[in-house]
Design an enzyme around this catalytic site. Structure first.
Site, short mmCIF file in Angstrom:
data_model
loop_
_atom_site.label_atom_id
_atom_site.label_comp_id
_atom_site.label_asym_id
_atom_site.label_seq_id
_atom_site.Cartn_x
_atom_site.Cartn_y
_atom_site.Cartn_z
N ARG A 183 19.25 14.30 11.33
CA ARG A 183 19.38 15.71 10.93
C ARG A 183 20.59 15.95 10.04
O ARG A 183 20.73 17.03 9.48
CB ARG A 183 19.49 16.59 12.19
CG ARG A 183 18.29 16.44 13.11
CD ARG A 183 18.36 17.38 14.29
NE ARG A 183 18.32 18.78 13.88
CZ ARG A 183 18.32 19.80 14.74
NH1 ARG A 183 18.37 19.57 16.05
NH2 ARG A 183 18.28 21.04 14.30
N ASP B 144 -2.48 3.87 -4.07
CA ASP B 144 -3.11 2.93 -3.15
C ASP B 144 -2.44 1.56 -3.16
O ASP B 144 -1.74 1.20 -2.22
CB ASP B 144 -4.60 2.80 -3.43
CG ASP B 144 -5.32 2.07 -2.29
OD1 ASP B 144 -4.78 2.05 -1.17
OD2 ASP B 144 -6.39 1.51 -2.54
N LYS C 290 -0.51 10.85 2.07
CA LYS C 290 0.28 10.34 0.93
C LYS C 290 -0.31 10.81 -0.40
O LYS C 290 0.42 11.33 -1.26
CB LYS C 290 0.33 8.80 0.97
CG LYS C 290 0.96 8.21 2.20
CD LYS C 290 1.07 6.70 2.11
CE LYS C 290 -0.29 6.02 2.08
NZ LYS C 290 -1.05 6.20 3.34
N HIS D 97 0.85 -1.19 0.00
CA HIS D 97 0.00 0.00 0.00
C HIS D 97 0.89 1.24 0.00
O HIS D 97 1.87 1.33 0.75
CB HIS D 97 -0.91 0.00 1.23
CG HIS D 97 -2.01 -1.01 1.16
ND1 HIS D 97 -3.17 -0.80 0.47
CD2 HIS D 97 -2.10 -2.26 1.68
CE1 HIS D 97 -3.95 -1.86 0.57
NE2 HIS D 97 -3.32 -2.77 1.31
#
Length: 329
Positions: free
Chosen positions: A253, A186, A168, A147
């Protein structure tokens, strides 16, 4: 192996276009069209025709070129058919004659009796062999479905994953607005080809270029944005996991560590992007795509930054800057 049995009839019915087409047609032995093809390869039965059957790869598609066909005519002319009958005593999936050639009628009769389909193609033997292997590589490739949303951003295939409702489809829609392309929404079908490349496409080609946007419903991307906004399939080169911002989680980071996710035995780079109001996800994903292209060319921004900092420290400039600073206020 393929997900289900793949027969000779399935090979004939493949919807292949242009340079992928095999131009196959059945000229004899239609009862054999139900035989399964279990090995993604072919065999040239020259040795078998001469009577040598040790290590005979009979489970493969048998390809007859000009040489093999000429030998068949010689055997038929000499009425030396014992070797032919022995050949068709094996459970051969099918025989394919290239160059538009046809076998002698006595050969087709023996094949009919054995229930083996005889196919013909107008392609030359070498070209047909290359195309057949390419088709088998696709048909027998390991597959799975996931998915997510698959988009192409600056030529990089990116899978957007995350929990339902994280955004998304909305992020993908914004990327399409910015000129990038949608591959599937999907449900994505993934398959591994050549052992090191994962290709993705819509699990259902009829609906793969439709998107569900909450509050708006189903939209047809190709109709709204044109055919330039879609693509049928794309190699997976990056996975972007969208997740709700977690204040207690430490996010990367610097980008010096490479995180990967294994799909069908292939390790694919993975980045986690925390989602919260105010973050421009499409721009972040575009930057990630460009950075991934730089990495594929051997340039790693984070590593270069780290090396430059180490060099700066080693030269003593950092110490001089630290000890020379005026701390009296």
């Amino acid at each position: 192996m393929a997900d289900k049995s793949f027969t000779v009839l399935d090979l004939l019915d493949l919807d292949l276009k242009a340079h992928n087409s095999l131009y196959l047609r059945c000229i004899s032995g239609r009862m054999g069209l139900i035989r399964e093809i279990t090995e993604p390869n072919f065999n040239r039965p020259g040795l078998a025709l001469s009577g040598f059957y040790a290590s005979f790869a009979f489970r493969r598609v048998q390809v007859f070129g000009r040489g093999e066909t000429a030998f068949l005519f010689k055997l038929a002319e000499d009425n030396n058919l014992e070797g032919i009958r022995q050949l068709f005593s094996y459970e051969i999936p099918c025989c394919v004659f290239t160059h538009g050639l046809e076998p002698p009628s006595v050969i087709t009769r023996i094949a009919d009796e054995a229930g083996c389909a005889i196919l013909q193609t107008s392609l030359e033997t070498t070209e047909f062999s290359v195309r057949l292997l390419r088709v088998f590589s696709d048909i027998f490739a390991p597959k799975k479905t996931i998915h997510g949303v698959l988009v192409e951003v600056y030529g990089v295939g990116i899978v957007l994953t995350g929990d339902s409702g994280v955004g998304k489809s909305e992020t993908a829609l914004e990327l399409i607005e910015r000129g990038h392309r949608l591959v599937a929404d999907d449900i994505i079908e993934l398959r591994c080809v050549n052992g090191n490349t994962v290709l993705g496409q819509g699990a259902n080609k009829m609906i793969s270029h439709h998107m569900e946007i909450r509050g708006l419903g189903i939209i047809n991307v190709s109709q709204l944005y044109g055919v330039g906004a879609i693509r049928e399939q794309k190699e997976i080169q990056l996975i972007v996991k969208l997740e709700e911002w977690d204040a207690n989680k430490v996010y990367d980071r610097l980008g010096t560590e490479t995180i990967t996710q294994e799909i069908l035995g292939v390790k694919i780079p993975l980045i986690e992007i925390p989602v919260k109001p105010g973050r421009n996800l499409p721009i972040i994903i575009e930057t990630a795509a460009m950075n991934e292209r730089l990495k594929s060319m051997g340039y790693y921004s984070a590593q270069e930054f780290n090396q430059n900092v180490l060099k700066w420290i080693e030269t003593g400039t950092a110490q001089a800057a630290y000890y020379g600073s005026d701390d009296s206020y």
